[in-house]
Motif scaffolding. Sequence first.
Motif, short mmCIF file in Angstrom:
data_model
loop_
_atom_site.label_atom_id
_atom_site.label_comp_id
_atom_site.label_asym_id
_atom_site.label_seq_id
_atom_site.Cartn_x
_atom_site.Cartn_y
_atom_site.Cartn_z
N UNK A 326 1.11 -0.90 0.14
CA UNK A 326 -0.01 0.01 -0.09
C UNK A 326 1.11 1.64 0.01
N UNK A 327 1.10 1.76 -0.66
CA UNK A 327 2.14 3.36 -0.91
C UNK A 327 1.01 4.05 -0.60
N UNK A 328 1.15 5.33 -0.05
CA UNK A 328 1.01 6.49 0.10
C UNK A 328 1.66 7.53 -0.51
N UNK A 329 1.41 7.49 -1.45
CA UNK A 329 2.32 8.72 -2.40
C UNK A 329 2.66 10.17 -2.29
N UNK A 330 3.09 10.86 -1.76
CA UNK A 330 3.59 12.34 -0.89
C UNK A 330 4.98 13.29 -2.09
N UNK A 331 4.96 12.48 -2.94
CA UNK A 331 5.67 13.38 -4.00
C UNK A 331 6.97 13.62 -3.85
N UNK A 332 7.18 14.67 -3.52
CA UNK A 332 8.37 15.64 -3.06
C UNK A 332 10.01 14.42 -1.82
N UNK A 333 10.70 14.79 -2.16
CA UNK A 333 11.41 13.87 -1.52
C UNK A 333 11.47 13.99 -0.36
N UNK A 334 12.37 15.64 -0.01
CA UNK A 334 12.03 15.89 1.57
C UNK A 334 10.79 15.42 1.48
N UNK A 335 9.82 15.95 1.32
CA UNK A 335 8.35 15.65 1.77
C UNK A 335 8.00 14.84 1.99
N UNK A 336 8.36 13.75 2.21
CA UNK A 336 8.16 12.33 1.94
C UNK A 336 9.06 11.89 3.20
#
Length: 396
Positions: A326-336
């Motif tokens: 179950x991926x939860x997509x955040x996007x930007x690397x540092x925010x992830x």
Amino acid sequence: MSNVHELTFLKEKIEELKEQGVYRKLPVLETPSQSEVILDGKKVINLSSNNYLGFANHPRLKQASIKAIEDYGVGAGAVRTIIGNYKLLEDLETILAEFKREEAAFVYQSGFNCNAGTIQAITEAGDIIISDELNHASIIDGSRLSKANKGIYKHSDMDSLEAILKESRKKYKNILIITDGVFSMDGDIAKLPEIVELAEKYEAMTYVDDAHGSGVLGESGRGTVDHFGLHGRVDFSIGTLSKAIGVVGGYVAGSKTMYEWLNHRARPVLFSTSLPPAATGAIIEAITMLMESTEYTDRLWDNAKYFKEKLGKLGFNTGHSETPITPVIIGEESKTMEFSRKLFDNGVFVSGIVFPTVPKGTGRVRCMVTAEHTKDQLDEAVKAFEKVGREMNILE
Ligand code: PMP
């Protein structure tokens, strides 16, 4: 004058990772890898393991391991081609072949080794390997070790695959199509029936890496080939023994001819010592348990559905997974990475996965729900996701 032994060039790259916010210090696990763990001294719900069925710390596997040590010792002693197969390893290959409903299964020390060794052994100059663009790193590395030509098709895009096949049939001797059975970062399933049809049309061989499908999909976790009822139509079926099976190792199931050839040419097996008896004994027990009952796979799917639905209702982007991944997509690397850190502070361990493991801008935390999680643990985890998601404005 710079001193090359100070590895300044690497220090500079490490600084870059820190500037990008993707440098990581790995946490220390003080308990077995189970649904709740102590990491760096903190008790957290674990959503980061591939221990799908909870076998990594299962009493029956532990007992089988102890017995195997008593019977065969702690080490295999040498590579197989020098000392031979110990009986338990032969038993493992026999039970794996039965489980996968194939003529034979050839065991490696890891799933990574299995791809690195098999692809190289079954292809040569004048052949072509055609690979899905999202295939696992070990497939990419295995292909690089081969002298065959390489083609890459767009992810699960059958037109893209067919275009390469059409060209290849005229130019190359053997064609090998390789796909992950379940894509590890998104949890989607390969379009195996279509791939197999195209392979038959263009007389290509098929190779499925079912690291995340073994123990998860199909009858009793027999994998993606079984899930689609494609027995006898896929040439090489790869599985890991480190994820759902809970131990370590990898294997390729297929024909007796495949087995005979790998016995002579699979370099990681020819030049590296076999799995230790403790692992082998535990794996045999795990496969036996899967063949006995669907209790574990049923619970895994039930938990995965429960968790995915709850996150989806809250407004998280869980991508297009069809499996317990179950991926939860955040996007930007540092925010992830920040999301992952904050979840940890709130009692949930779920790793941030960023470039180069996934494409730039598609950073995600990847939740791995297991059969072992209780509904209370999953509810608690969802609560932490909601809290951190609101704090960071991630909810849609
Ligand atoms: N193939 C795939 C698709 C995987 O996800 C992994 C594990 N990350 C491997 C192969 C390697 O397996 P192992 O960890 O057993 O070496």
